[in-house]
Structure formats: C-alpha cells, structure tokens
Write an enzyme that holds these catalytic residues in place. Structure first.
Site, PDB file in Angstrom:
ATOM      1  N   SER A 180       0.797  -1.232   0.000  1.00 50.55           N
ATOM      2  CA  SER A 180       0.000   0.000   0.000  1.00 50.55           C
ATOM      3  C   SER A 180       0.827   1.278   0.000  1.00 50.55           C
ATOM      4  O   SER A 180       0.267   2.365   0.129  1.00 50.55           O
ATOM      5  CB  SER A 180      -0.929   0.006   1.212  1.00 50.55           C
ATOM      6  OG  SER A 180      -0.175  -0.273   2.362  1.00 50.55           O
ATOM      7  N   THR A 221      -2.011   2.926   4.310  1.00 47.11           N
ATOM      8  CA  THR A 221      -1.205   4.150   4.182  1.00 47.11           C
ATOM      9  C   THR A 221      -0.317   4.334   5.398  1.00 47.11           C
ATOM     10  O   THR A 221      -0.752   4.089   6.519  1.00 47.11           O
ATOM     11  CB  THR A 221      -2.170   5.359   4.124  1.00 47.11           C
ATOM     12  OG1 THR A 221      -2.954   5.241   2.968  1.00 47.11           O
ATOM     13  CG2 THR A 221      -1.410   6.682   4.125  1.00 47.11           C
ATOM     14  N   THR A 241       1.353   6.942   0.230  1.00 44.12           N
ATOM     15  CA  THR A 241       0.512   5.779  -0.078  1.00 44.12           C
ATOM     16  C   THR A 241       0.447   5.516  -1.583  1.00 44.12           C
ATOM     17  O   THR A 241       0.619   6.440  -2.390  1.00 44.12           O
ATOM     18  CB  THR A 241      -0.922   6.023   0.459  1.00 44.12           C
ATOM     19  OG1 THR A 241      -1.690   4.837   0.331  1.00 44.12           O
ATOM     20  CG2 THR A 241      -1.622   7.137  -0.292  1.00 44.12           C
ATOM     21  N   ARG A 259      -7.993   8.254  -9.651  1.00 46.81           N
ATOM     22  CA  ARG A 259      -8.468   8.480  -8.280  1.00 46.81           C
ATOM     23  C   ARG A 259      -7.318   8.947  -7.388  1.00 46.81           C
ATOM     24  O   ARG A 259      -6.220   8.401  -7.394  1.00 46.81           O
ATOM     25  CB  ARG A 259      -9.064   7.184  -7.740  1.00 46.81           C
ATOM     26  CG  ARG A 259      -9.652   7.275  -6.317  1.00 46.81           C
ATOM     27  CD  ARG A 259      -8.670   6.829  -5.261  1.00 46.81           C
ATOM     28  NE  ARG A 259      -9.287   6.788  -3.931  1.00 46.81           N
ATOM     29  CZ  ARG A 259      -8.607   6.605  -2.812  1.00 46.81           C
ATOM     30  NH1 ARG A 259      -7.309   6.431  -2.855  1.00 46.81           N
ATOM     31  NH2 ARG A 259      -9.216   6.579  -1.651  1.00 46.81           N
ATOM     32  N   THR A 268      -5.548   7.085   7.881  1.00 43.73           N
ATOM     33  CA  THR A 268      -5.381   5.941   6.998  1.00 43.73           C
ATOM     34  C   THR A 268      -6.764   5.340   6.757  1.00 43.73           C
ATOM     35  O   THR A 268      -7.698   5.605   7.504  1.00 43.73           O
ATOM     36  CB  THR A 268      -4.424   4.900   7.611  1.00 43.73           C
ATOM     37  OG1 THR A 268      -4.251   3.817   6.702  1.00 43.73           O
ATOM     38  CG2 THR A 268      -4.959   4.364   8.937  1.00 43.73           C
ATOM     39  N   GLY A 269      -6.868   4.551   5.716  1.00 37.23           N
ATOM     40  CA  GLY A 269      -8.155   3.926   5.415  1.00 37.23           C
ATOM     41  C   GLY A 269      -8.789   4.547   4.185  1.00 37.23           C
ATOM     42  O   GLY A 269      -8.106   5.165   3.363  1.00 37.23           O
TER      43      GLY A 269
HETATM   44  N1  GLY Z   1      -5.953   6.714   2.764  1.00 39.09           N
HETATM   45  C1  GLY Z   1      -5.361   6.448   1.541  1.00 39.09           C
HETATM   46  C2  GLY Z   1      -6.280   6.469   0.425  1.00 39.09           C
HETATM   47  O1  GLY Z   1      -7.480   6.385   0.581  1.00 39.09           O
HETATM   48  O2  GLY Z   1      -5.813   6.551  -0.687  1.00 39.09           O
END
Ligand code: GLY
Length: 332
Positions: free
Chosen positions: A86, A193, A211, A221, A244-245
């Site tokens: 990631s 991340t 990330t 995106r 993160t997430g």
């Molecule tokens: N938190 C990292 C992402 O959604 O790309």
C-alpha cells in the site's frame, strides 16, 4: 522562486536513497537510551510498518537531522519495501495496472508540500518535500509532478512488481472492474497508508503521509493522503494528525484538520480522534463497510488513536520504547 542550493542538497540526498533504508535498519541498535525529556522526542505512525519507520525517523533525529528530515526519511522505509502492498514500490496498482502514488509533508513552520497521481517514482514523499522546500506551490499532480521529479534528479522506476501484477490480474478476473467494491466483510483490505508524526525535544512538530492509495482504484483516483487537512495536518502551536483507510471518508470531513482544530479547542488527542471518527459515522451514510483510522499528537507529547472498525494498529516510539498498539474502534 526555486532555491538552487536546496535543490542540490535534496538531489544529493535522493541519490543515496537506495542505500538509506538498510543503513538505518542496521544501525537501529545504537539508539541512545537517554533521549526522553518529558515524553519527547516521539514518533507515532500508522500500522505495523510504522515500527521500522519510527526507528528510522528517530535515528535521523539522533544523527542531527531536523524533525522534517526525520519524518521524510522514516517513511522511506515502507516506500522502498517491495513487499508493502500500500506504499511505494510493490503497492497495488489501479484498475489499469498503474501504480499511482500520493504523498504529503508538513513542517513546524506551517509549510506544506504534496504530490498526487505520481507514477514511477520510488519516494514520492521526497518529491513532496521538494515541492514544499523549493517551489511557491503546495501540490503537483500526475505528469507535472513526474516532470518536476525527473528535472530534479529523481529516477524513473517500474513500481509494479511480479507479485502485484499477478494480484492485479486476479482482481480483474474476480471483480470484472467493479467500480464499487464492497468491503463489508474486509474493511481493512487494500488500505495501509503510512502516516508518521514526530515531535522533537523542543516540541517542534512535523508529519509525512505516503501511499499507493486504494488497491485497484479507478484510474485517476486520488485519496486523502496528499490533501493537506484531510490525510495530514500539522499546526506547530497545537499538534498534528494523520489518517489511513478509505480516503473518501476523510476527505468529506477534512479529518486531520478537524482533529487538530478539536485539540485547539481543548480536546486531548484521544478525544479529538474519537470525535473525528464520530463525525464520519454521523455524516457519511455508507461509512460502515469501510475502515478509517486516525492518529494524533499534541505539542506536549500526548497521543491518540482511534478507528472505525477493529483491526487498525499503530506504532509509538516514546520514552525509548518503540511499540505496536492496537487501536480502539467505534464498531466492535
Ligand atoms: N488513505 C489512503 C487512500 O485512501 O488513498
């Protein structure tokens, strides 16, 4: 305007990047044991890859680097790890098979730099640092960010490994390019991340976040990590936060800025991260199938961590101990 001397210093640092992670790891046992003064310095970072990132960051500080150097070089470790799915090389690609990277950095002077949708550069955090230090801008994206990196000595590399190429092809067969993956039963999938926050012994604060984003995302995106105030925010008078997430949930609530503002209004870091998660619960209707985690620190060295779903952990290096801690979660 661009400061040539700073450029040359950064390029010299970047040319040594491939060696740095191993050097730092091999030196980790020589950290002095008498660093702590009232909880500082400290490093706090997301997930278990945070242990090595914290260790590297502390080593940079011990060796005389600044708190910004420390957070930048701390996250070089997961960025350079081909087994980390990631962050950086070895991160899962988008649905077209391209690894696209997002990163941001902030220092105690309130300056900020970020890159998004950057391809073929192993250490996006260092490009973000160069944007911060050497341009009048905050964010560069895509081809422009790549052009800026190449013009300043970064090397183009293939970040898709045989393992992630295989995983991408399998994902295509299994999901058929489903643009709305349903992660109800696997909220932690594809999001790890690294966000790393540091406070030096003078109480100066910096943060870095990097990330490859959501695994198998739509092409183009961009998540929360490079968005100042969403994935990362530092206010040297107050504290810092990183996330993160599932970045979309953090972007919709400007999560890291919210955490720092809550601390400004008197919340402890723990109260602030819990309120930011609650904000997502109350404001984002489909939040339940996703994971979000926040970590935070204030200028005194108090820390907080909280997440939506069980499964998030973070690394805290403080008072000569670098430990992995399971975060409490809103849902049990
Ligand atoms: N938190 C990292 C992402 O959604 O790309």
């Amino acid at each position: 305007m661009i400061d040539r001397r700073k450029f040359i210093e950064r390029v010299a640092a970047v040319s040594a990047l491939s060696l740095v992670p191993n050097i730092i790891k091999s030196q980790s046992s020589i950290l002095p044991l008498d660093l702590n003064t009232d909880n500082l310095p400290l490093f706090i970072s997301t997930w278990n890859h945070g242990i090595e990132a914290n260790e590297a960051a502390m080593q940079v500080l011990v060796n005389g680097g600044s708190i910004v150097d420390a957070v930048e070089q701390g996250v070089w470790i997961p960025e350079a790890d081909p087994n980390n799915r990631s962050v950086g090389i070895g991160g899962y690609p988008d649905r077209e098979g391209h690894v696209t990277l997002d990163a941001s950095i902030m220092g105690p002077d309130g300056n900020a730099g970020s890159v998004c949708f950057l391809e073929n550069i192993m250490h996006p955090i260092s490009v973000a640092r160069l944007v911060m230090d050497s341009t009048p801008h905050v964010m560069l994206s895509g081809d422009g960010a790549l052009q800026f990196a190449l013009e300043n000595g970064f090397k183009k590399e293939n970040l898709l490994t045989p393992a992630t190429e295989k995983a991408w092809k399998k994902e295509l067969i299994e999901t058929g390019y489903d643009p709305k993956p349903n992660w109800e039963n696997e909220p932690n999938k594809y999001h790890d991340t690294i966000g790393l926050l540091g406070v030096d012994s003078a109480g100066d604060i910096a943060g870095a976040c990097t990330t490859s984003g959501m695994g198998f995302k739509m092409r183009g995106r961009v998540g929360d990590s490079p968005i100042i105030g969403a994935g990362l925010f530092v206010d040297n008078e107050i504290g810092a936060a990183t996330a993160t997430g599932m970045g979309e949930l953090v972007m919709k609530t400007v999560g890291s800025f919210l955490v720092v503002e809550l601390m400004r209004n008197g919340r402890t870091p723990q109260q602030a991260v819990e309120e930011a998660v609650l904000r997502i619960v109350n404001k984002v209707p489909d939040h339940k199938k996703y994971q979000i985690g926040f970590i935070a620190v204030n200028k005194q060295g108090d820390t907080g961590a909280y997440c939506l779903q069980p499964g998030f952990n973070y690394a805290l290096y403080q008072n000569n101990q670098n430990i992995l801690i399971d975060s409490n979660s809103y849902y049990k």
